[in-house]
Design an enzyme around this catalytic site. Structure first.
Site, PDB file in Angstrom:
ATOM      1  N   SER A  45      -7.756  -2.383  -2.712  1.00  0.00           N
ATOM      2  CA  SER A  45      -8.009  -1.107  -2.701  1.00  0.00           C
ATOM      3  C   SER A  45      -8.258   0.129  -3.068  1.00  0.00           C
ATOM      4  O   SER A  45      -8.267   0.930  -3.325  1.00  0.00           O
ATOM      5  CB  SER A  45      -6.572  -0.577  -1.916  1.00  0.00           C
ATOM      6  OG  SER A  45      -6.608  -1.312  -0.424  1.00  0.00           O
ATOM      7  N   LYS A  48     -10.995   1.864  -3.183  1.00  0.00           N
ATOM      8  CA  LYS A  48     -11.703   3.276  -2.097  1.00  0.00           C
ATOM      9  C   LYS A  48     -11.274   4.798  -2.827  1.00  0.00           C
ATOM     10  O   LYS A  48     -11.794   5.150  -2.868  1.00  0.00           O
ATOM     11  CB  LYS A  48     -10.376   3.082  -0.971  1.00  0.00           C
ATOM     12  CG  LYS A  48     -10.138   2.312  -0.552  1.00  0.00           C
ATOM     13  CD  LYS A  48      -8.780   2.248   0.293  1.00  0.00           C
ATOM     14  CE  LYS A  48      -8.639   1.889   2.022  1.00  0.00           C
ATOM     15  NZ  LYS A  48      -8.603   0.115   1.477  1.00  0.00           N
ATOM     16  N   SER A 102      -4.017   3.924   3.320  1.00  0.00           N
ATOM     17  CA  SER A 102      -5.330   2.692   2.595  1.00  0.00           C
ATOM     18  C   SER A 102      -5.390   2.134   4.254  1.00  0.00           C
ATOM     19  O   SER A 102      -5.771   0.269   3.862  1.00  0.00           O
ATOM     20  CB  SER A 102      -3.648   1.057   1.752  1.00  0.00           C
ATOM     21  OG  SER A 102      -5.093   0.925   1.003  1.00  0.00           O
ATOM     22  N   LYS A 212      -3.453   5.240  -6.824  1.00  0.00           N
ATOM     23  CA  LYS A 212      -4.369   4.824  -5.232  1.00  0.00           C
ATOM     24  C   LYS A 212      -3.267   3.238  -5.768  1.00  0.00           C
ATOM     25  O   LYS A 212      -3.772   2.611  -6.315  1.00  0.00           O
ATOM     26  CB  LYS A 212      -5.228   4.097  -5.630  1.00  0.00           C
ATOM     27  CG  LYS A 212      -5.679   3.532  -4.271  1.00  0.00           C
ATOM     28  CD  LYS A 212      -5.351   3.768  -2.741  1.00  0.00           C
ATOM     29  CE  LYS A 212      -5.437   2.918  -1.444  1.00  0.00           C
ATOM     30  NZ  LYS A 212      -4.984   2.372  -1.063  1.00  0.00           N
TER      31      LYS A 212
END
Length: 337
Positions: A45, A48, A102, A212
């Protein structure tokens, strides 16, 4: 290089389980150190962030949009923020669902909205942005970071992408948001609810700027985090970490601590500027390093290596990389927060 690269004479960095990592200065672009910074890895993730670097400038956060059935096409059991098909949300709410919780359906929606057509076009735009940033070891297949065949990145590339994100005030505000409300959707008979930021760095690390988290069975734990102390803003990126003995964000925090102890002039290379590599596509990395000027980390001499191998942006073609990764036994894996 394939191994550890740190400035001469500095304290050893902390031991981490990550297979590759990098610490850099967000403002100057100096790379303070890394381990296998140009090794290929799987993003999960943290991909992203590439979506954010690509689409944030294109979308009006105040605009209200409708989530589609196609946006909800995510792997069963994977990370979702709780948007519903037919629901009406501001783009800012969808961004917060992406960066705090997320949400993979949020990623699909933002890729579609930012491209103006569909999420596949959004992924193509992400790859174009990666190329522009100089992240030539990055290839997105999904907007969310859910595993896809031929999807890869590197710790160095993630630092380039993170630097582009943290240059945007809106991203910095979102990255430090602790919680937000997802509004009720009366037409879909769903109630409103609160979500919290999953990145523990913002709660537990003085000077945290955000970042993140990421995890899939294939990628293991991935992490990007940034912090500011004493007028210095550093970013850490790591791939392929295990959660024991400490979690990914804690490994990132330890590397940030290490980086903040280094002298301001300590560096092993630098992050390239957007457009720098693509402006001279025929130039090898060595051509970019003028005498006496800071060199891209891709062209930096190894501080500790026995092989003398140097990564070059022209050394491995995209087709070869895809062929190598495509040879691995692959299947879609369950995405967890």
């Amino acid at each position: 290089t394939a191994g550890l690269v740190v400035p001469a004479g500095v304290a050893a960095p902390p031991k981490v389980t990550a297979t590759s990592w990098l610490v850099a200065d967000l403002d100057s672009g100096q790379v303070l150190g890394g381990c296998g910074p140009h090794e290929y890895g799987t993003p999960a993730s943290v991909q992203k962030l590439l979506l954010a670097a690509t689409m944030l400038p294109k979308l009006d956060p105040k605009q209200t949009v409708t989530v589609t059935e196609a946006d909800m096409d995510i792997e069963p059991g994977s990370s979702a923020v709780g948007l519903v098909a037919g629901g009406r949300y501001t783009i800012e709410t969808i961004w917060l669902g992406l960066l705090l919780n997320s949400g993979n359906e949020a990623a699909n929606a933002l890729a579609r909205l930012g491209s103006g057509t569909d999420s596949a076009a959004g992924v193509r735009a992400m790859n174009e942005q990666a190329h522009h940033l100089g992240a030539l070891q990055t290839h997105a297949v999904t907007p969310s970071g859910l595993d896809g065949k031929g999807q890869f990145t590197s710790a160095y590339d993630l630092a380039l992408i993170a630097r582009a994100c943290f240059a945007q005030p809106t991203f910095r505000r979102y990255a430090l948001t602790e919680q937000t409300a997802i509004p009720a959707q009366p037409a879909q008979r769903t109630k409103g609810f609160e979500i919290q930021n999953e990145n523990q760095l913002i709660y537990r690390y003085p000077g945290a700027l955000g970042g993140k988290t990421g995890f899939t069975d294939l990628a293991r734990h991935t992490y990007v985090g940034a912090a500011e102390r004493g007028g210095r803003r550093l970013v850490v990126t790591l791939l392929g970490a295990e959660s024991a003995p400490v979690r990914g964000w804690e490994q990132g925090a330890a590397l940030l601590d290490w980086g903040l102890t280094l002298p301001r002039d300590a560096a092993v290379g630098r992050l390239v500027e957007p457009g720098e590599l693509t402006a001279t596509p025929s130039a090898a990395p060595s051509a970019l390093a003028a005498a006496g000027a800071p060199r891209p980390a891709a062209a930096s001499a190894p501080a500790r290596t026995g092989s003398g191998w140097l990564w070059s942006v022209t050394a491995v073609s995209g087709a070869t990389v895809v062929a190598l990764l495509g040879g691995l036994l692959w299947r879609r894996r369950r995405r967890l927060p």
